[in-house]
Scaffold this active site. Sequence first.
Site, PDB file in Angstrom:
ATOM      1  N   ASP A 165      72.774  31.127  16.348  1.00 26.61           N
ATOM      2  CA  ASP A 165      71.742  30.413  17.100  1.00 26.61           C
ATOM      3  C   ASP A 165      71.575  29.021  16.493  1.00 26.61           C
ATOM      4  OD1 ASP A 165      69.009  29.935  18.479  1.00 26.61           O
ATOM      5  OD2 ASP A 165      69.550  31.930  19.181  1.00 26.61           O
ATOM      6  N   HIS A 220      64.457  27.872  17.727  1.00 29.46           N
ATOM      7  CA  HIS A 220      64.794  29.058  18.513  1.00 29.46           C
ATOM      8  C   HIS A 220      65.420  30.150  17.656  1.00 29.46           C
ATOM      9  CE1 HIS A 220      67.111  31.400  21.556  1.00 29.46           C
ATOM     10  NE2 HIS A 220      66.150  31.052  22.384  1.00 29.46           N
ATOM     11  N   SER A 414      66.581  35.496  26.015  1.00 32.81           N
ATOM     12  CA  SER A 414      66.862  35.335  24.585  1.00 32.81           C
ATOM     13  C   SER A 414      65.981  36.268  23.774  1.00 32.81           C
ATOM     14  CB  SER A 414      66.585  33.895  24.148  1.00 32.81           C
ATOM     15  OG  SER A 414      67.597  33.018  24.539  1.00 32.81           O
TER      16      SER A 414
END
Length: 611
Positions: A165, A220, A414
Amino acid sequence: MSRSNTQRNWLLSSVIFGVLSLTTSSFDTTVPAAATARAARIGLVKSPAPASLPPQRSVAASFARRHYIVQSQSSEMARNAVSVAGGIVTGDLSVIRAVAAALDEREIAALRAEQLPQLHVYDDSAVVASSMGTLPETYYPSEVDAANLQVGGMTGRGVTVAVIDSGLWNQEGPLQSAPGTSHSRVLAQYDVILARQNPHYYLPPLLESYSRDISDPYGHGTHVTSIIASSGVATTGRYQGVAPGVNLVSVRALDSNGQGLYSDVISAVQWVINQRVRYGIRVLNLSLGAPPSGPYWQDPLNQAVMAAWANGIVVVTAAGNRGPDPLSINAPGNVPYVITVGAVTDNYYPLQPSQYRLASFSSAGPTFEGFVKPDVLGMGGHILAYAPNNGTLAQEYPSWFTEPYSDMTMSGTSQASAVVSGVVALMLQVNPQLTPDQVKCHLMSSAHPAVNSAGSLAYTVFQQGAGLVDAHDAAYSNASGCANQGINVTLDLLGVQHYGGRANEDANGNFYIMQVSASATPVQSLLGGLGTLLSKVPVVGALLQDVPLLGDGLLWNGAYTASSGYAWSDGYAWSDGYAWSDGYAWSDGYAWSDGYAWSDGYAGVDVPQPE
């Protein structure tokens, strides 16, 4: 996209095991000074979490003592060690071979230098009434039945999850250590972008410890990792994460805007494959994606993901946030082998399943090759998790933060994928021998589909797959042969055979499942067990009849509809078994996958959904 010789050579080489580095890593178990403000996040209340020893570094002239619990082989050894280090013993805790002590940073450094056998230093944390934590409740571990497993001691301990990520915040907070441990459970961090920009940054794998922080400029990656693994304890006494005991490997492949090159993500997957034995990597979370760039087997990112699956890694990936339209599944979620996850929201009614809804943004199938996707659903609506307060997301969406905590609320597949990755880790702690195909089968067979009052599916399989995951039922499932039947990842990677699913589209735009002819069942069984080398044999084309199988939500016109008053069934009887999840040998006469305009995509995280 046509396959070049270079792609074929890469594809062949991806199947071959690389040289694996088995050297012992040296891990950095220190916590940055700024993390001490979040000390309450790191441990349990009943048993205070170990305090990481501060790094050996130059210190200021004045020091402030704090309260600790120092444990060794005996309370007398602990008492002597504190005295030698210059600290003050404030209490006897011989029942646990320890003493209470007041120590400053310099004295802790001296204590560490003594190298005392079985030394553990714990924060002397404040006790909260009724064994409650101090953090917000996240609900999703309970909503997928993971909290009950945690109470029974199943926290994912011994399982390593790799997350590709945007990185991991260097203020690791509740990700620093697992419950009841003092050492860092972040086993390795690798920055693909930095390695590309500075080829000499990392030593050769045999010499490199991968212990340096890579940080998370976007935010994120930390959010997703926290959903999987946070060991923070909420005011309800429950863990904030789904699998708080797992080990972690963080790989940064996305930039400060949450975007990245295909080649960087592929390089990240390759690194995970090469390091899987060294760090015990069993699960790979990919909360990222891009519109498909061609048939699944020609997409280079998909090829890398298939190689990971072939090497025994359970790959969990996001379906995408391009729903509710059909044919909106992102790559690598369109890979038939992997576990592709759509999103459910509790509709702001936590722990009330009758209020849960399929998130309207959740991408829907089928794939262009005719496979039913997503495979399962995870909680993905307004998901609260630890995240950096200085990342791009925090700066762009300050209203998403929950003050005074470094917790951020986001929605997307996600987040749903991270929930399912945590569930997979729990499953693998219960049964470490499960193969990726078996994990997928157990997840699907134990999932709870949304069913209306008439007993029919409230959402089609093209929207919800097998339904919402259930951690407990999946962990103890005995199902077999219900996932990836009729397809073979090794033959697929070698280019010997590719596969199609049973979904099709009629002249009116309705999607349906093609029926299998009874006469062809023995042939299909043969192909299902072995893969197939028979793609050019005419009988393969006869396996599927262009007749719709209409039962159980297998006919869909692409509309986002659901009846009111439905429940998430825990005993749904699928007609025709899981035939809709099977594949078959690709033939040149496949009806509707040709003629679509494939788009060129970049790899990036799902666009965060507004709250």
